[in-house]
Design a protein around this motif. Sequence first.
Motif, mmCIF file in Angstrom:
data_model
loop_
_atom_site.group_PDB
_atom_site.id
_atom_site.type_symbol
_atom_site.label_atom_id
_atom_site.label_comp_id
_atom_site.label_asym_id
_atom_site.label_seq_id
_atom_site.Cartn_x
_atom_site.Cartn_y
_atom_site.Cartn_z
ATOM 1 N N GLN A 1 -1.752 -3.221 -9.398
ATOM 2 C CA GLN A 1 -0.992 -2.185 -9.049
ATOM 3 C C GLN A 1 -0.211 -2.940 -7.907
ATOM 4 O OE1 GLN A 1 -3.568 1.251 -8.783
ATOM 5 N NE2 GLN A 1 -2.343 2.348 -10.181
ATOM 6 N N LEU B 1 -6.048 8.932 -14.864
ATOM 7 C CA LEU B 1 -5.073 9.689 -14.397
ATOM 8 C C LEU B 1 -4.474 9.169 -12.863
ATOM 9 C CD1 LEU B 1 -6.113 13.381 -14.569
ATOM 10 C CD2 LEU B 1 -4.418 12.373 -15.721
ATOM 11 N N GLU B 2 -5.142 8.462 -12.096
ATOM 12 C CA GLU B 2 -4.589 7.832 -10.869
ATOM 13 C C GLU B 2 -3.679 6.861 -11.301
ATOM 14 O OE1 GLU B 2 -6.214 5.575 -6.719
ATOM 15 O OE2 GLU B 2 -7.653 6.733 -7.927
ATOM 16 N N VAL B 3 -4.366 5.707 -12.424
ATOM 17 C CA VAL B 3 -3.520 4.709 -12.743
ATOM 18 C C VAL B 3 -2.241 5.203 -13.167
ATOM 19 C CG1 VAL B 3 -3.406 2.640 -14.314
ATOM 20 C CG2 VAL B 3 -5.659 3.236 -13.274
ATOM 21 N N GLN C 1 0.907 -1.239 0.077
ATOM 22 C CA GLN C 1 0.096 -0.016 0.000
ATOM 23 C C GLN C 1 0.928 1.137 -0.027
ATOM 24 O OE1 GLN C 1 -2.323 0.269 3.457
ATOM 25 N NE2 GLN C 1 -0.785 -0.498 5.057
ATOM 26 N N ARG D 1 -6.355 -1.447 -9.171
ATOM 27 C CA ARG D 1 -5.703 -1.521 -7.971
ATOM 28 C C ARG D 1 -4.872 -2.717 -7.462
ATOM 29 N NH1 ARG D 1 -10.138 2.167 -4.855
ATOM 30 N NH2 ARG D 1 -9.432 4.241 -5.824
ATOM 31 N N VAL E 1 -11.920 -0.357 -11.347
ATOM 32 C CA VAL E 1 -11.094 0.348 -10.647
ATOM 33 C C VAL E 1 -10.121 -0.544 -9.465
ATOM 34 C CG1 VAL E 1 -10.726 2.061 -8.638
ATOM 35 C CG2 VAL E 1 -12.224 2.735 -10.714
ATOM 36 N N GLU E 2 -11.094 -1.325 -8.853
ATOM 37 C CA GLU E 2 -10.631 -2.330 -7.877
ATOM 38 C C GLU E 2 -9.476 -3.270 -8.458
ATOM 39 O OE1 GLU E 2 -10.679 -2.155 -4.699
ATOM 40 O OE2 GLU E 2 -11.645 -0.410 -5.106
ATOM 41 N N GLU F 1 -10.592 10.979 -14.021
ATOM 42 C CA GLU F 1 -9.731 10.957 -12.593
ATOM 43 C C GLU F 1 -9.204 9.590 -12.394
ATOM 44 O OE1 GLU F 1 -12.640 12.139 -13.314
ATOM 45 O OE2 GLU F 1 -12.063 14.241 -13.046
ATOM 46 N N ASP F 2 -9.832 8.336 -12.794
ATOM 47 C CA ASP F 2 -9.548 7.109 -12.660
ATOM 48 C C ASP F 2 -8.141 6.910 -13.335
ATOM 49 O OD1 ASP F 2 -11.484 6.472 -10.824
ATOM 50 O OD2 ASP F 2 -12.881 5.730 -12.312
ATOM 51 N N THR G 1 -13.417 6.593 -14.996
ATOM 52 C CA THR G 1 -13.494 8.333 -15.427
ATOM 53 C C THR G 1 -12.011 8.939 -15.770
ATOM 54 O OG1 THR G 1 -13.182 8.879 -13.193
ATOM 55 C CG2 THR G 1 -15.251 8.608 -13.716
ATOM 56 N N THR H 1 3.486 3.720 -1.276
ATOM 57 C CA THR H 1 4.036 3.779 -2.699
ATOM 58 C C THR H 1 5.352 4.545 -2.579
ATOM 59 O OG1 THR H 1 2.834 5.616 -3.065
ATOM 60 C CG2 THR H 1 2.057 3.771 -3.824
#
Length: 254
Positions: free
Chosen positions: A199, A251-253, A122, A196, A192-193, A248-249, A246, A124
């Motif tokens: 990741q 960009l987070e990735v 968790q 993650r 999204v999950e 935003e999703d 989205t 990073t």
Amino acid sequence: MPSHFSRSIRLRGLLAACAAMAALALPAGHAAGEPSAALARVADTFADRINAAYARVPQNRRSEAVLIPALIGMDEPPPVLLQRADRAALILPTSPVWSAANQWAMQPGQRAALDALAEATQETNPRRAMVFALPYGISGVPTEWIRAEMHAELGDPPTLASRQLGYMERFNWLRLLASIETTRLQDAGEPVEAIRLNQSLAALGRQLAGRAFGVEVFWGYITMIDALTRIRDVVYVDLKAGASLTAEDLLEVV
């Protein structure tokens, strides 16, 4: 930028090659029968130097403390899944083996392993991120881990050639589990999950890529490649299905 610890481990990883070269340089008579005392001393030196770096990792950054108990608690995958482990991403909800895959993945032992994977990866920030710092050999390793063969056995006397990395099989189970869980999450409309999760898997691969033995490093790189490929696939499938992710999703990735 790699952390000081990662650079230190990579430099010490060169000792593995040096040890192998030293073994090749021994007189021919040493190649037969019991491991030579000289080779044992090489292994001792190698393990001591690597383990000295691991010993400096604080307890709250040691991912093995989180991962290994969970890996011990995993159920062995059904044979039909192990036979497809190298192409686990192709096990889809429409596959004949999906029922067995989903049933295995939903058992408590496997859910706990996924939770452990998330916890161990968790953070990073590389200066605070966890490190798989399990020492080589049995010194300092909990007895229950040794009994479960979830340690790096070097034998007696310790030699590089006799190494048995008992935890690698369970790491393969975890990689298989993550692939099945990725498919399940995407099918349930949770991209999204799914991203993650991969990741986290890539981050675990990075931890193993910093280890000393080639089998660990190879596993780490292959796992990172597989995890990043699955992220790409999740985004592609979501896009084809109507794009629930989205901006935003995404960009987070990235």
